[in-house]
Design a protein around this motif. Sequence first.
Motif, PDB file in Angstrom:
ATOM      1  N   SER A  11       9.107  21.026  -5.666  1.00 57.58           N
ATOM      2  CA  SER A  11       8.367  20.532  -4.506  1.00 57.58           C
ATOM      3  C   SER A  11       8.085  21.683  -3.555  1.00 57.58           C
ATOM      4  N   LEU A  12       6.855  21.686  -2.995  1.00 61.85           N
ATOM      5  CA  LEU A  12       6.481  22.673  -1.983  1.00 61.85           C
ATOM      6  C   LEU A  12       6.243  22.012  -0.629  1.00 61.85           C
ATOM      7  N   ASP A  13       6.679  20.756  -0.475  1.00 65.15           N
ATOM      8  CA  ASP A  13       6.536  20.029   0.790  1.00 65.15           C
ATOM      9  C   ASP A  13       5.081  19.831   1.174  1.00 65.15           C
ATOM     10  N   THR A  14       4.217  19.681   0.179  1.00 67.84           N
ATOM     11  CA  THR A  14       2.797  19.463   0.431  1.00 67.84           C
ATOM     12  C   THR A  14       2.302  18.137  -0.125  1.00 67.84           C
ATOM     13  N   SER A  15       3.217  17.302  -0.609  1.00 70.25           N
ATOM     14  CA  SER A  15       2.814  16.049  -1.256  1.00 70.25           C
ATOM     15  C   SER A  15       2.647  14.924  -0.247  1.00 70.25           C
ATOM     16  N   PHE A  16       1.713  14.011  -0.550  1.00 67.48           N
ATOM     17  CA  PHE A  16       1.514  12.812   0.256  1.00 67.48           C
ATOM     18  C   PHE A  16       2.004  11.562  -0.487  1.00 67.48           C
ATOM     19  N   ASP A  17       2.934  11.734  -1.390  1.00 70.40           N
ATOM     20  CA  ASP A  17       3.490  10.587  -2.102  1.00 70.40           C
ATOM     21  C   ASP A  17       4.513   9.872  -1.232  1.00 70.40           C
ATOM     22  N   PRO A  18       4.507   8.541  -1.217  1.00 68.63           N
ATOM     23  CA  PRO A  18       3.517   7.650  -1.851  1.00 68.63           C
ATOM     24  C   PRO A  18       2.183   7.702  -1.102  1.00 68.63           C
ATOM     25  N   ALA A  19       1.103   7.607  -1.852  1.00 71.44           N
ATOM     26  CA  ALA A  19      -0.226   7.774  -1.269  1.00 71.44           C
ATOM     27  C   ALA A  19      -0.534   6.667  -0.268  1.00 71.44           C
ATOM     28  N   PRO A  20      -1.043   7.030   0.920  1.00 74.48           N
ATOM     29  CA  PRO A  20      -1.472   6.002   1.876  1.00 74.48           C
ATOM     30  C   PRO A  20      -2.639   5.178   1.329  1.00 74.48           C
ATOM     31  N   ASP A  21      -2.834   4.024   1.906  1.00 76.63           N
ATOM     32  CA  ASP A  21      -3.984   3.182   1.554  1.00 76.63           C
ATOM     33  C   ASP A  21      -5.158   3.610   2.428  1.00 76.63           C
ATOM     34  N   TYR A  22      -5.863   4.633   1.974  1.00 84.76           N
ATOM     35  CA  TYR A  22      -6.945   5.178   2.783  1.00 84.76           C
ATOM     36  C   TYR A  22      -8.059   4.164   3.015  1.00 84.76           C
ATOM     37  N   VAL A  23      -8.383   3.400   1.989  1.00 85.19           N
ATOM     38  CA  VAL A  23      -9.412   2.374   2.136  1.00 85.19           C
ATOM     39  C   VAL A  23      -8.985   1.352   3.187  1.00 85.19           C
ATOM     40  N   GLY A  24      -7.729   0.938   3.137  1.00 84.80           N
ATOM     41  CA  GLY A  24      -7.229  -0.034   4.101  1.00 84.80           C
ATOM     42  C   GLY A  24      -7.259   0.482   5.523  1.00 84.80           C
ATOM     43  N   ILE A  25      -6.909   1.763   5.708  1.00 82.94           N
ATOM     44  CA  ILE A  25      -6.932   2.363   7.048  1.00 82.94           C
ATOM     45  C   ILE A  25      -8.336   2.318   7.629  1.00 82.94           C
ATOM     46  N   ALA A  26      -9.306   2.745   6.826  1.00 84.53           N
ATOM     47  CA  ALA A  26     -10.680   2.832   7.320  1.00 84.53           C
ATOM     48  C   ALA A  26     -11.308   1.465   7.534  1.00 84.53           C
ATOM     49  N   THR A  27     -11.092   0.566   6.595  1.00 88.07           N
ATOM     50  CA  THR A  27     -11.728  -0.750   6.726  1.00 88.07           C
ATOM     51  C   THR A  27     -11.089  -1.569   7.841  1.00 88.07           C
ATOM     52  N   ALA A  28      -9.804  -1.382   8.079  1.00 91.93           N
ATOM     53  CA  ALA A  28      -9.158  -2.108   9.175  1.00 91.93           C
ATOM     54  C   ALA A  28      -9.746  -1.678  10.520  1.00 91.93           C
ATOM     55  N   ALA A  29     -10.053  -0.407  10.658  1.00 90.81           N
ATOM     56  CA  ALA A  29     -10.590   0.094  11.927  1.00 90.81           C
ATOM     57  C   ALA A  29     -12.071  -0.205  12.084  1.00 90.81           C
ATOM     58  N   GLY A  30     -12.821  -0.215  10.966  1.00 89.56           N
ATOM     59  CA  GLY A  30     -14.271  -0.299  11.072  1.00 89.56           C
ATOM     60  C   GLY A  30     -14.918  -1.467  10.379  1.00 89.56           C
ATOM     61  N   ASN A  31     -14.128  -2.367   9.797  1.00 89.96           N
ATOM     62  CA  ASN A  31     -14.679  -3.544   9.119  1.00 89.96           C
ATOM     63  C   ASN A  31     -15.691  -3.140   8.036  1.00 89.96           C
ATOM     64  N   GLY A  32     -15.378  -2.021   7.361  1.00 89.28           N
ATOM     65  CA  GLY A  32     -16.271  -1.556   6.311  1.00 89.28           C
ATOM     66  C   GLY A  32     -15.857  -2.058   4.944  1.00 89.28           C
ATOM     67  N   TRP A  33     -16.392  -1.386   3.936  1.00 85.88           N
ATOM     68  CA  TRP A  33     -16.109  -1.724   2.537  1.00 85.88           C
ATOM     69  C   TRP A  33     -15.481  -0.508   1.874  1.00 85.88           C
ATOM     70  N   GLY A  34     -14.582  -0.718   0.939  1.00 85.37           N
ATOM     71  CA  GLY A  34     -13.984   0.417   0.261  1.00 85.37           C
ATOM     72  C   GLY A  34     -13.502   0.071  -1.126  1.00 85.37           C
TER      73      GLY A  34
END
Length: 570
Positions: free
Chosen positions: A511-534
Amino acid sequence: MYTTSSAFLDALIEHGVSYIFANLGSDHPALVEAIAEARAQGRKIPEVVTCPNEMVGMSVAHGFWQTSGEPQAVVVHVECGTQALAGAVHNAAKGRAPMLIFAGASPFTQEGELKGSRNEFIQWIQDVHDQRGLVRGYMRYDSEIRTGRNVKDLVHRAFQFAQSEPQGPVYLMGAREVMEEEVEPKADQSAAWRPIEPAALTPEALDDIGRALLTARRPLIVTSFAGRDPAAVPALVRLCDALGIGVLESVPNAMNFPHDHPLYLGNQWNQPVQNADLAEADVVLVIDSDVPWIPTVSRPSPSARIFHIDVDPLKEQMPLWHVPAQRVCRAQAATALGQLSAWLEGQSIDPAQVEDRKMHYAARHADRDRALAELEAAPVGKITPEYFLSRLRAAQDDSMIFVNEAISNYPNVFNHLSLNRPGAIHTSGGGSLGWNGGAAIGVKLARPDATVVALTGDGSFMFTVPSSVHWMARRYEAPFVQIIFNNRGWKSPKLSTLAVHPEGYAAHAESLDTSFDPAPDYVGIATAAGNGWGRQIKDPAEIDSAIAEALRVVREERKCAILDVWLDHH
């Protein structure tokens, strides 16, 4: 009343400012009142866009200018808001993006001596010794409004600096008492504060550079951002066509030269290899580039004659910078390229020599095309960035404008989208991540008819403050497609470490301390804020339908669309 704040708003209108990207605070009562009064009386003022995050707001202004060529205004809260601009200030300075930043300041009276005197505890805490000094190193101009009697002059002077080459952001601040001051309206005198005229090559430099290009065996032009000015692109094509000059992009920030042109030789980023065309060139003309090559891995031949044209050839904000050029010229790219083409009209050009150059570079161009096509082969079971971008290229049309903050996939984006239109793509021009979301909104506000596509790494997506970005896109009807190249971590720090320590401990670490595991729900973050589609995409077979649906959502439903594209783990 007509106040300093009223005059400030009028001055913005006089300079063609359409938007104020605002994050308001306790230092802005006079400005808020002047805005409300202007609306009530029907007086024209810029549209105010509420920006919950300061860096996002400044990135919107950055993107708006990149597409429209028109600088806008950013309003933030005292020194706190000034500091919160952070990376956006760096990006605007390095990307030469003109805009006016206005910040209030804590009141300078505390006993009620003047209207606007201190009446909240925070105004003692936010009083600092040198608020302007927080950003002075990045500004083309900074000043303090001390009276409303000359506020228009200060705004005019600020824009004159911002729009004169080398362009960049400017900063004004004003305390509450000053912004509340009642003043007499003044006539519009903005025409007397025009930016300086574009600089041109001297006759001696023009003749020297022209003859070098005319007589060279393998002339090469290296550029990074000549295409920020759309007029420079056809001027560059004309010159190269006339003489058979190859074009190499180094760390491109724009579409500088049509990628399907046989004289186009590709782009170089951090690849640790010597560029063959650069090594072979006997005359190299550097036009508009901050990093024309990285000397430790790739550089011109020691015998090459090098010439340099830039509006900032000294790179005055870079303590360490040097190109061993025999002529260094302060000139605007489109102007200089036009001069060179005009100079050629009076010269004797050897058609056989030009044809030899064109055939040589066309063969190199064709070799590159074949190599890229091989990388675009349909993968089995996993998505490659090269294949995904080839499918995005197949779906693109002339309405699309790309904002590129793909970081470790920067080269792939420029290689595989194969762009040909001036103004078709932008990068921040700087190195502070989080620009792409706000910039996409700015591009859309400037070009409502365009289909805006933001290309981002998963790390740079989180830097964008997606909750603010997607809320703003929804509220101000500025939808865009955001494509996330998701490799579950920061790949670039890993690549940087391995480049310096290829066999070190880091190369063998789990490990190099650069991982984002577990991966965030990027679609959920964006659609929750903007009522978009993902949609999250892991299978190559899903790509075409996902791209088509994302474009349909943005164009027909007028909502943001987010594609979370899973690549190999970093």
